[in-house]
Design a protein around this motif. Structure first.
Motif, PDB file in Angstrom:
ATOM      1  N   TYR A  41      15.350  -0.992-132.445  1.00  0.00           N
ATOM      2  CA  TYR A  41      14.415  -1.412-131.474  1.00  0.00           C
ATOM      3  C   TYR A  41      14.360  -0.367-130.594  1.00  0.00           C
ATOM      4  O   TYR A  41      15.457   0.004-129.849  1.00  0.00           O
ATOM      5  CB  TYR A  41      14.439  -2.851-130.769  1.00  0.00           C
ATOM      6  CG  TYR A  41      13.567  -2.747-129.686  1.00  0.00           C
ATOM      7  CD1 TYR A  41      12.011  -2.964-129.821  1.00  0.00           C
ATOM      8  CD2 TYR A  41      13.898  -2.920-128.260  1.00  0.00           C
ATOM      9  CE1 TYR A  41      11.491  -3.352-128.715  1.00  0.00           C
ATOM     10  CE2 TYR A  41      13.272  -2.964-127.204  1.00  0.00           C
ATOM     11  CZ  TYR A  41      11.753  -3.454-127.442  1.00  0.00           C
ATOM     12  OH  TYR A  41      10.919  -3.353-126.385  1.00  0.00           O
ATOM     13  N   GLU A  42      13.238   0.537-130.088  1.00  0.00           N
ATOM     14  CA  GLU A  42      13.144   1.571-129.366  1.00  0.00           C
ATOM     15  C   GLU A  42      14.222   2.767-129.525  1.00  0.00           C
ATOM     16  O   GLU A  42      14.824   3.082-128.374  1.00  0.00           O
ATOM     17  CB  GLU A  42      13.076   1.173-127.872  1.00  0.00           C
ATOM     18  CG  GLU A  42      11.836   0.361-127.498  1.00  0.00           C
ATOM     19  CD  GLU A  42      11.801   0.134-126.005  1.00  0.00           C
ATOM     20  OE1 GLU A  42      12.837   0.118-125.283  1.00  0.00           O
ATOM     21  OE2 GLU A  42      10.558  -0.229-125.599  1.00  0.00           O
ATOM     22  N   GLY A  43      14.497   2.774-130.821  1.00  0.00           N
ATOM     23  CA  GLY A  43      15.613   3.806-131.325  1.00  0.00           C
ATOM     24  C   GLY A  43      16.774   3.318-131.254  1.00  0.00           C
ATOM     25  O   GLY A  43      17.862   4.053-131.697  1.00  0.00           O
ATOM     26  N   GLN A  44      17.214   2.134-130.929  1.00  0.00           N
ATOM     27  CA  GLN A  44      18.516   1.683-130.534  1.00  0.00           C
ATOM     28  C   GLN A  44      18.906   0.532-131.695  1.00  0.00           C
ATOM     29  O   GLN A  44      18.102  -0.425-132.068  1.00  0.00           O
ATOM     30  CB  GLN A  44      18.705   1.000-129.153  1.00  0.00           C
ATOM     31  CG  GLN A  44      18.555   1.880-128.064  1.00  0.00           C
ATOM     32  CD  GLN A  44      19.583   3.147-128.040  1.00  0.00           C
ATOM     33  OE1 GLN A  44      21.047   2.946-128.165  1.00  0.00           O
ATOM     34  NE2 GLN A  44      19.171   4.278-127.875  1.00  0.00           N
ATOM     35  N   ASP A 116      14.750   4.426-140.646  1.00  0.00           N
ATOM     36  CA  ASP A 116      15.046   3.383-139.496  1.00  0.00           C
ATOM     37  C   ASP A 116      13.892   2.217-139.570  1.00  0.00           C
ATOM     38  O   ASP A 116      12.665   2.608-140.096  1.00  0.00           O
ATOM     39  CB  ASP A 116      14.690   4.152-138.090  1.00  0.00           C
ATOM     40  CG  ASP A 116      15.782   4.709-137.481  1.00  0.00           C
ATOM     41  OD1 ASP A 116      16.795   4.627-137.954  1.00  0.00           O
ATOM     42  OD2 ASP A 116      15.558   5.321-136.647  1.00  0.00           O
ATOM     43  N   PRO A 118      11.827  -0.442-137.928  1.00  0.00           N
ATOM     44  CA  PRO A 118      11.787  -1.254-136.729  1.00  0.00           C
ATOM     45  C   PRO A 118      11.648  -2.825-136.601  1.00  0.00           C
ATOM     46  O   PRO A 118      10.975  -3.316-137.484  1.00  0.00           O
ATOM     47  CB  PRO A 118      10.284  -0.399-136.084  1.00  0.00           C
ATOM     48  CG  PRO A 118       9.938  -0.100-137.490  1.00  0.00           C
ATOM     49  CD  PRO A 118      10.843  -0.081-138.445  1.00  0.00           C
ATOM     50  N   ARG A 120      11.190  -6.204-133.675  1.00  0.00           N
ATOM     51  CA  ARG A 120      10.830  -6.669-132.307  1.00  0.00           C
ATOM     52  C   ARG A 120      11.862  -7.800-131.684  1.00  0.00           C
ATOM     53  O   ARG A 120      11.333  -8.864-132.258  1.00  0.00           O
ATOM     54  CB  ARG A 120       9.393  -6.911-131.895  1.00  0.00           C
ATOM     55  CG  ARG A 120       9.164  -7.271-130.464  1.00  0.00           C
ATOM     56  CD  ARG A 120       7.731  -7.309-130.234  1.00  0.00           C
ATOM     57  NE  ARG A 120       7.304  -7.834-128.930  1.00  0.00           N
ATOM     58  CZ  ARG A 120       7.195  -7.104-127.670  1.00  0.00           C
ATOM     59  NH1 ARG A 120       7.462  -5.790-128.105  1.00  0.00           N
ATOM     60  NH2 ARG A 120       6.777  -7.388-126.689  1.00  0.00           N
ATOM     61  N   LYS A 126      21.723  -4.985-121.913  1.00  0.00           N
ATOM     62  CA  LYS A 126      21.491  -3.979-121.259  1.00  0.00           C
ATOM     63  C   LYS A 126      22.986  -3.859-120.188  1.00  0.00           C
ATOM     64  O   LYS A 126      23.480  -4.771-119.932  1.00  0.00           O
ATOM     65  CB  LYS A 126      20.453  -3.858-120.024  1.00  0.00           C
ATOM     66  CG  LYS A 126      19.054  -3.956-120.741  1.00  0.00           C
ATOM     67  CD  LYS A 126      18.867  -2.495-121.609  1.00  0.00           C
ATOM     68  CE  LYS A 126      17.447  -2.477-122.092  1.00  0.00           C
ATOM     69  NZ  LYS A 126      17.191  -1.178-123.092  1.00  0.00           N
ATOM     70  N   VAL A 146      12.144  -9.003-124.455  1.00  0.00           N
ATOM     71  CA  VAL A 146      11.294  -8.281-124.988  1.00  0.00           C
ATOM     72  C   VAL A 146       9.920  -8.955-125.311  1.00  0.00           C
ATOM     73  O   VAL A 146       8.948  -8.455-125.401  1.00  0.00           O
ATOM     74  CB  VAL A 146      12.042  -7.663-126.118  1.00  0.00           C
ATOM     75  CG1 VAL A 146      10.975  -6.801-127.105  1.00  0.00           C
ATOM     76  CG2 VAL A 146      12.992  -6.884-125.801  1.00  0.00           C
TER      77      VAL A 146
END
Length: 229
Positions: A41-44, A116, A118, A120, A126, A146
């Motif tokens: 998700y968002e590159g992570q 990758d 993806p 959601r 965090k 999210v």
């Protein structure tokens, strides 16, 4: 007699066909191409339960599609040994701590390919940090929501002797219910009291997880090694 003779000939033919088919399978070369990837998700990369979440890879054969299940490692990576060819990768409905997305991903494999996938998620961690106390291990983090439809059920801190940590693999855990977490902008701290066996070790592993209501699988942070001595 003729009927019996024909019946015996048929049995011999079927047995011979089965043997030849088995030999053909045994003589087939092993697949030498690899599909490697991450759930992101968002590159992570997102952490999941060990052997709990899977993808499906489909390849069209001469008559029908062949399904190849691929389990996602707890660190969010996956790999599959395949023959060169064209495949369709599917994210299974209801199998993962993220919003359903059953769109297929076309994969053309020639040699080794990295991909990758993806997704959601409903929540992500965090700024997670870990600390130790006298017979205790703590984790402090914030949650980012999210997906607006996600309802927080609980957060957990798992501890154990190996880095494989989830509800089925742990030496102890502590949780906080989502109903008591009213402000996601504030840090959350979970503190687990170690058993005598864990407290007497040189180190333990710790890992945080978040459960969304109505979603079977949890999303996890990366396991952390906590040096006790």
């Amino acid at each position: 007699m003729k009927a019996t003779y024909k019946f015996n000939i048929s049995l011999i033919f079927l047995a011979f066909s089965a043997i030849m088919s088995s030999c053909e399978k045994d003589n087939r070369p092993e697949p030498k191409s690899f599909l490697k990837g991450r759930i992101v998700y968002e590159g992570q990369t997102l952490g999941v339960r060990s052997n709990g979440v899977q993808l499906e890879i489909w390849q069209r054969g001469y008559q029908l599609f062949t399904k190849i299940p691929v389990f996602i490692n707890q660190d969010g990576t996956f790999s599959a040994s395949l023959f060169d060819g064209n495949y369709k990768l599917v994210r299974l409905r209801g199998n993962g701590p993220w919003v359903n997305n059953t769109d297929t991903i076309d994969v053309e494999l020639r040699g080794t390919k990295e991909l990758d996938v993806p997704v959601r998620p409903y929540f992500v961690f965090k700024n997670d940090t870990y600390s130790k106390g006298e017979g205790k291990v703590s984790a402090t983090f914030t949650l980012q929501k999210v997906e607006a439809t996600g309802v927080l059920e609980r957060v957990n801190l798992y501890v154990g002797t190996t880095n494989i940590l989830d509800p089925n693999n742990n030496g102890g855990n502590v949780q906080q219910l989502g109903t008591t977490i009213t402000d996601l902008t504030k840090p959350i701290t979970l503190t687990a009291t170690l058993s005598a066996a864990l407290a007497g070790r040189d180190y333990v592993y710790a890992r945080i997880g978040v459960k969304t209501s109505g979603v079977g699988e949890m999303l996890f942070g990366a396991p952390q090694k906590i040096q006790l001595k």
